[in-house]
Enzyme design. Structure first.
Site, short mmCIF file in Angstrom:
data_model
loop_
_atom_site.label_atom_id
_atom_site.label_comp_id
_atom_site.label_asym_id
_atom_site.label_seq_id
_atom_site.Cartn_x
_atom_site.Cartn_y
_atom_site.Cartn_z
CG ASP A 197 15.77 -15.24 10.17
OD1 ASP A 197 15.68 -15.85 11.25
OD2 ASP A 197 15.83 -15.84 9.06
CB SER A 198 13.37 -14.69 15.56
OG SER A 198 14.43 -14.03 16.22
CE LYS B 7 21.17 -18.31 14.02
NZ LYS B 7 20.03 -18.63 13.13
CD GLU C 47 17.08 -20.64 8.84
OE1 GLU C 47 16.35 -21.22 8.02
OE2 GLU C 47 16.63 -19.85 9.69
CD GLU D 134 14.82 -23.39 15.47
OE1 GLU D 134 15.64 -22.66 14.84
OE2 GLU D 134 13.66 -23.05 15.73
CG ASP E 167 19.73 -15.35 11.85
OD1 ASP E 167 20.67 -16.15 12.03
OD2 ASP E 167 18.58 -15.52 12.30
O1 KIV Z 1 16.23 -15.99 14.32
C1 KIV Z 1 16.43 -16.51 15.42
O2 KIV Z 1 16.05 -16.00 16.48
C2 KIV Z 1 17.16 -17.79 15.46
C3 KIV Z 1 17.27 -18.49 16.77
C4 KIV Z 1 15.94 -19.00 17.21
C5 KIV Z 1 18.28 -19.57 16.76
O3 KIV Z 1 17.64 -18.22 14.45
NA NA Z 2 17.06 -17.16 12.56
#
Ligand code: KIV
Ligand code: NA
Length: 263
Positions: free
Chosen positions: A45-46, A112, A114, A181, A84
């Site tokens: 989600d970056s 993934k 959080e 992280e 994500d």
């Molecule tokens: O969204 C992302 O790019 C991430 C990584 C930095 C681990 O969660």
């Molecule tokens: Na992320």
């Protein structure tokens, strides 16, 4: 490279040979990274920040992640594709399962998410249904407003112990991988030793099973301040493909992260 699966990652943990991971959001870069040997591609989600220009990851939707996951999956990569779950994708177990289903149908092989120990019920529901889950602990960017900024986590003994306990609880619930992280290197090592599943680090030191960076950052294409844990792998390389290969090699040989990238 043979197709990477969850057992590849587990095997790499057992043989003590780190694996490399990068974010990827489109077919071209995904293919270049896979051809360079990068074992895991994360549709992070970056993308809200590096692609969409937002100042945090909070505006990213499940539709955004699904779109970019499909773009990556279409590249026919050998890397394992992880996607994500964005902010508020887990407001209920039902919504969480629906959202994970959307990402898996788009081509993800792992999701993934959080959170902390309270994720256990969701992790269990997903893993029971055949969705491998990576839990993201430590600095969780979706909590930026609650954390008061992007800062290192687990510095004092109490919060360090909490991260260890959360990791154990979530492993027990069925988490297949843990991502840490921005935590001190010695805490990451403790977490890694406490668990049986592979641990991926970003700003978590050298003593974990895999490393991950945001692709834009490791190509020197960052707009803002660059975090301490980032290294520009394009310097000294003739192409993006070679930068990806240099990163992969540095991770496998434990040359990255170096002391200056760690907390
Ligand atoms: O969204 C992302 O790019 C991430 C990584 C930095 C681990 O969660
Ligand atoms: Na992320």
């Amino acid at each position: 490279m043979p197709a990477v699966t969850l057992s590849t990652l587990t095997g790499r943990r057992e043989s003590n040979t780190p694996f490399s991971c990068l974010t990827a959001y489109d077919a071209t870069f995904a293919r270049l990274a896979s051809d360079a040997g990068v074992e895991v591609l994360l549709i992070g989600d970056s993308l809200g920040m590096v692609l969409q220009g937002h100042s945090s990851t909070l505006p990213v939707t499940i539709t955004d992640i699904a779109y970019h996951t499909a773009c990556v999956a279409r590249a026919g990569v050998d890397s394992l594709i992880m996607a994500d779950l964005p902010f508020m994708a887990d407001v209920s177990i039902e919504r969480l399962l629906d959202n994970a289903g959307i990402l898996m149908r788009a081509g993800a092989q792992m999701v993934k998410i959080e959170g902390e120990a309270w994720l256990a019920e969701g992790v269990e529901a997903l893993s029971r249904r055949g969705v491998p889950v990576c839990v993201h602990l430590g600095l969780t960017p979706q909590h930026v407003n609650a954390l008061g900024g992007y800062r290192i986590q687990g510095r004092d003994p109490e919060s360090a112990q909490r991260i260890i306990d959360d990791a154990l609880t979530l492993e027990q619930a069925g988490a297949a991988v843990v991502l840490l992280e921005c935590v001190p290197s010695d805490l990451a090592l403790e977490v890694r030793d406490a668990l049986a599943v592979p641990v991926i680090g970003i700003g978590a030191g050298p003593d974990v099973d895999g490393q991950i960076l945001v692709m834009h950052d490791m190509l020197g294409a960052s707009l803002g301040r660059v975090p301490r844990f980032v290294k520009n792998f394009l310097i000294g390389e003739a192409s993006i493909q070679e930068a990806f290969a240099a990163y992969h090699e540095a991770v496998v040989n434990r040359e990255f992260p170096a002391e200056e990238h760690c907390f």
